[in-house]
Design a protein around this motif. Structure first.
Motif, PDB file in Angstrom:
ATOM      1  N   LYS A  53      37.742 100.892   3.051  1.00 49.67           N
ATOM      2  CA  LYS A  53      37.637 100.064   1.853  1.00 49.67           C
ATOM      3  C   LYS A  53      36.520 100.597   0.957  1.00 49.67           C
ATOM      4  CE  LYS A  53      39.506  95.959   3.945  1.00 49.67           C
ATOM      5  NZ  LYS A  53      39.396  94.547   4.198  1.00 49.67           N
ATOM      6  N   GLY A  54      36.644 101.798   0.537  1.00 48.52           N
ATOM      7  CA  GLY A  54      35.654 102.376  -0.350  1.00 48.52           C
ATOM      8  C   GLY A  54      35.447 103.850  -0.103  1.00 48.52           C
ATOM      9  N   PHE A  55      34.601 104.445  -0.919  1.00 51.42           N
ATOM     10  CA  PHE A  55      34.342 105.876  -0.849  1.00 51.42           C
ATOM     11  C   PHE A  55      33.310 106.237   0.216  1.00 51.42           C
ATOM     12  CE2 PHE A  55      32.168 109.763  -2.178  1.00 51.42           C
ATOM     13  CZ  PHE A  55      33.258 110.616  -2.289  1.00 51.42           C
ATOM     14  N   ALA A  56      32.246 105.443   0.327  1.00 45.66           N
ATOM     15  CA  ALA A  56      31.146 105.789   1.235  1.00 45.66           C
ATOM     16  C   ALA A  56      31.619 105.933   2.677  1.00 45.66           C
ATOM     17  CB  ALA A  56      30.021 104.766   1.143  1.00 45.66           C
ATOM     18  N   ARG A  57      32.456 105.015   3.144  1.00 49.98           N
ATOM     19  CA  ARG A  57      32.956 105.098   4.534  1.00 49.98           C
ATOM     20  C   ARG A  57      33.817 106.339   4.740  1.00 49.98           C
ATOM     21  NH1 ARG A  57      31.892 100.954   8.386  1.00 49.98           N
ATOM     22  NH2 ARG A  57      33.243 102.376   9.481  1.00 49.98           N
ATOM     23  N   ALA A  58      34.618 106.680   3.738  1.00 52.23           N
ATOM     24  CA  ALA A  58      35.445 107.883   3.831  1.00 52.23           C
ATOM     25  C   ALA A  58      34.558 109.130   3.906  1.00 52.23           C
ATOM     26  CB  ALA A  58      36.391 107.964   2.637  1.00 52.23           C
ATOM     27  N   ALA A  59      33.501 109.161   3.101  1.00 55.11           N
ATOM     28  CA  ALA A  59      32.573 110.292   3.121  1.00 55.11           C
ATOM     29  C   ALA A  59      31.843 110.366   4.467  1.00 55.11           C
ATOM     30  CB  ALA A  59      31.575 110.176   1.973  1.00 55.11           C
ATOM     31  N   GLN A  60      31.483 109.233   5.027  1.00 53.59           N
ATOM     32  CA  GLN A  60      30.832 109.209   6.342  1.00 53.59           C
ATOM     33  C   GLN A  60      31.764 109.772   7.414  1.00 53.59           C
ATOM     34  OE1 GLN A  60      29.826 105.079   6.664  1.00 53.59           O
ATOM     35  NE2 GLN A  60      27.919 105.298   5.512  1.00 53.59           N
ATOM     36  N   MET A  61      33.036 109.432   7.332  1.00 54.03           N
ATOM     37  CA  MET A  61      34.007 109.945   8.299  1.00 54.03           C
ATOM     38  C   MET A  61      34.143 111.457   8.157  1.00 54.03           C
ATOM     39  SD  MET A  61      36.028 109.158  10.723  1.00 54.03           S
ATOM     40  CE  MET A  61      36.823 110.452  11.634  1.00 54.03           C
ATOM     41  N   ALA A  62      34.205 111.932   6.936  1.00 51.11           N
ATOM     42  CA  ALA A  62      34.293 113.378   6.696  1.00 51.11           C
ATOM     43  C   ALA A  62      33.056 114.075   7.262  1.00 51.11           C
ATOM     44  CB  ALA A  62      34.449 113.653   5.206  1.00 51.11           C
ATOM     45  N   ASN A  63      31.883 113.485   7.060  1.00 48.16           N
ATOM     46  CA  ASN A  63      30.650 114.065   7.592  1.00 48.16           C
ATOM     47  C   ASN A  63      30.632 114.059   9.115  1.00 48.16           C
ATOM     48  OD1 ASN A  63      29.409 114.815   5.192  1.00 48.16           O
ATOM     49  ND2 ASN A  63      28.579 112.771   4.874  1.00 48.16           N
ATOM     50  N   LEU A  64      31.154 113.005   9.727  1.00 49.61           N
ATOM     51  CA  LEU A  64      31.229 112.940  11.185  1.00 49.61           C
ATOM     52  C   LEU A  64      32.130 114.057  11.719  1.00 49.61           C
ATOM     53  CD1 LEU A  64      30.634 111.533  13.889  1.00 49.61           C
ATOM     54  CD2 LEU A  64      32.608 110.065  13.427  1.00 49.61           C
ATOM     55  N   ALA A  65      33.287 114.241  11.091  1.00 49.79           N
ATOM     56  CA  ALA A  65      34.200 115.305  11.510  1.00 49.79           C
ATOM     57  C   ALA A  65      33.553 116.681  11.325  1.00 49.79           C
ATOM     58  CB  ALA A  65      35.513 115.208  10.737  1.00 49.79           C
ATOM     59  N   ALA A  66      32.815 116.852  10.231  1.00 53.93           N
ATOM     60  CA  ALA A  66      32.135 118.122   9.982  1.00 53.93           C
ATOM     61  C   ALA A  66      31.032 118.362  11.021  1.00 53.93           C
ATOM     62  CB  ALA A  66      31.557 118.137   8.569  1.00 53.93           C
ATOM     63  N   TRP A  67      30.288 117.310  11.363  1.00 45.13           N
ATOM     64  CA  TRP A  67      29.241 117.433  12.383  1.00 45.13           C
ATOM     65  C   TRP A  67      29.844 117.857  13.720  1.00 45.13           C
ATOM     66  CZ3 TRP A  67      28.796 114.645  16.929  1.00 45.13           C
ATOM     67  CH2 TRP A  67      27.637 114.880  17.660  1.00 45.13           C
ATOM     68  N   LEU A  68      30.931 117.198  14.118  1.00 49.46           N
ATOM     69  CA  LEU A  68      31.592 117.553  15.372  1.00 49.46           C
ATOM     70  C   LEU A  68      32.065 119.002  15.336  1.00 49.46           C
ATOM     71  CD1 LEU A  68      32.818 116.800  18.152  1.00 49.46           C
ATOM     72  CD2 LEU A  68      34.871 116.097  16.902  1.00 49.46           C
ATOM     73  N   ALA A  69      32.627 119.408  14.218  1.00 44.50           N
ATOM     74  CA  ALA A  69      33.109 120.785  14.073  1.00 44.50           C
ATOM     75  C   ALA A  69      31.988 121.791  14.299  1.00 44.50           C
ATOM     76  CB  ALA A  69      33.729 120.976  12.691  1.00 44.50           C
ATOM     77  N   GLU A  70      30.832 121.531  13.726  1.00 47.90           N
ATOM     78  CA  GLU A  70      29.692 122.431  13.903  1.00 47.90           C
ATOM     79  C   GLU A  70      29.232 122.452  15.353  1.00 47.90           C
ATOM     80  OE1 GLU A  70      27.871 124.649  11.779  1.00 47.90           O
ATOM     81  OE2 GLU A  70      29.866 124.436  10.892  1.00 47.90           O
ATOM     82  N   GLN A  71      29.237 121.293  16.006  1.00 46.58           N
ATOM     83  CA  GLN A  71      28.840 121.226  17.414  1.00 46.58           C
ATOM     84  C   GLN A  71      29.783 122.025  18.302  1.00 46.58           C
ATOM     85  OE1 GLN A  71      26.005 119.644  18.633  1.00 46.58           O
ATOM     86  NE2 GLN A  71      25.587 119.556  16.456  1.00 46.58           N
TER      87      GLN A  71
END
Length: 114
Positions: A53-71
């Motif tokens: 329900k908004g942009f911030a949560r979507a951006a947080q999810m994208a950042n979480l996926a990116a963090w996992l990818a780097e790990q």
């Protein structure tokens, strides 16, 4: 095929060009244990889409996926915007799906279940 909790405890291994991709049958069987993930029509990728329900949560999810990818050293395609985030895994060096894709999908599901 192993279960999702087993996959979520594994780590990706470096993939060279000699790693064969999964067959469609192997990919379909693997998806049976990965809640929310779908197989691409050509059976070379898996994807999951989340709604927010908004942009911030979507951006947080994208950042979480990116963090996992780097790990894991295994990087998905990530698309997000207002109210959604979609993550797609494939192994480019193999030309399709490998266990690394399943590991990352299972790990992402496990993180979100916390």
């Amino acid at each position: 095929m192993t279960d999702a909790s087993d996959l979520a405890t594994r780590h990706c291994v470096p993939c060279d060009g000699g790693t064969p991709p999964m067959t469609r049958a192997e990919a379909e069987a693997a998806l049976a244990v990965l809640e929310g993930w779908t197989l691409s029509p050509d059976a070379t990728a898996i994807a999951r889409r989340w709604q927010f329900k908004g942009f911030a949560r979507a951006a947080q999810m994208a950042n979480l996926a990116a963090w996992l990818a780097e790990q894991q050293g295994h990087h998905p395609d990530i698309c997000f915007g207002w109210g959604y985030c979609e993550v797609s895994f494939t192994t480019h060096a193999a030309g399709g799906l490998t266990e690394n894709d399943l590991i990352c999908a299972a790990r992402l599901n496990a993180i979100l279940a916390l």
